[in-house]
Design an enzyme around this catalytic site. Sequence first.
Site, PDB file in Angstrom:
ATOM      1  N   LYS A  57     -11.690  63.075  68.759  1.00  0.00           N
ATOM      2  CA  LYS A  57     -10.386  62.817  69.134  1.00  0.00           C
ATOM      3  C   LYS A  57     -10.176  62.686  70.550  1.00  0.00           C
ATOM      4  O   LYS A  57      -9.409  61.988  71.158  1.00  0.00           O
ATOM      5  CB  LYS A  57      -9.604  63.837  68.771  1.00  0.00           C
ATOM      6  N   GLN A 101      -6.863  72.538  65.328  1.00  0.00           N
ATOM      7  CA  GLN A 101      -7.775  72.020  64.440  1.00  0.00           C
ATOM      8  C   GLN A 101      -8.108  72.939  63.417  1.00  0.00           C
ATOM      9  O   GLN A 101      -8.207  74.321  63.438  1.00  0.00           O
ATOM     10  CB  GLN A 101      -9.398  72.078  65.346  1.00  0.00           C
ATOM     11  N   ASP A 124       0.839  66.380  64.695  1.00  0.00           N
ATOM     12  CA  ASP A 124       0.065  66.013  63.165  1.00  0.00           C
ATOM     13  C   ASP A 124       0.866  66.528  62.331  1.00  0.00           C
ATOM     14  O   ASP A 124       0.352  66.687  61.017  1.00  0.00           O
ATOM     15  CB  ASP A 124      -1.147  66.990  63.410  1.00  0.00           C
TER      16      ASP A 124
END
Length: 285
Positions: A57, A101, A124
Amino acid sequence: MNKNETPTILDGTALAAELRQRVQERAEALASTGTVPTLATILVGDDPASATYVRMKANACRKAAMASRIVRLDAQTTTEELLACIAQLNRDPQVHGILLQHPVPPQIDERRAFDAIAPLKDVDGVTTLGFGQTAFGFARYPSCTPAAIMALLEHYRIDLRGRHAVVIGRSPILGKPAAMLLLERNATVTVCHSHTSELERHVGMADIVVAAVGRPRFVQGSWIKPGAAVLDAGYNPGNVGDVDYAACAARAGAITPVPGGVGPVTIAKLLEHTVAAAEAQVAET
């Protein structure tokens, strides 16, 4: 959908390249005004796979003229310590998107941590609010993997109206939001999971199959309705997805490869959401 012997390959690498080019143009436009779109990624612990994803990323951000900030926390980090870190990033005007994450160590309340992310920085789509907005059809930033699945279906002009979609998996950041997005596009959706009886029969009736179970080669070719579109959202050790690719490709009308299918588009959607978040935050100042 194609019902020939050779399925259409839903090439996520090619689509991701197109999306990232547009993201780069928007990021460069923002940079010219003094704002560099910045994604902060929080990595708790030392899981090797998670560390690899975080590096991917960060590299993607760099290539798209964006900035990446990686926050590494010890594996023994408590929920309260993680919440304090997220609160600091929420307040930082130079951070436009925050990604925690997944997975986090077991002592952390992951849902509390997700929900601590400011809505404008939830790029996200992991917060409860973000899921609710997805369910109501107006999410600013839907979860990136479901958004990638929808982008592939749209790019390859796979019509969802009146089609039967089966989603295998009910994760709040993958299976459930994928089902909501498919419903929004007028598909009829069945959500299957580990307690579903006669899973093979459900899958066999699907025009669109979304595999999101986290088990390598779980979906068998014999389950697939001839001509169905198969979207594999899994990524397991050995570079294999959640479907038995060769067997499913023999029956499918369209299929995503692993790697090179949903994954690259997921990262591209994360970048797209971060740039959009930066644009929105600049507009509010």
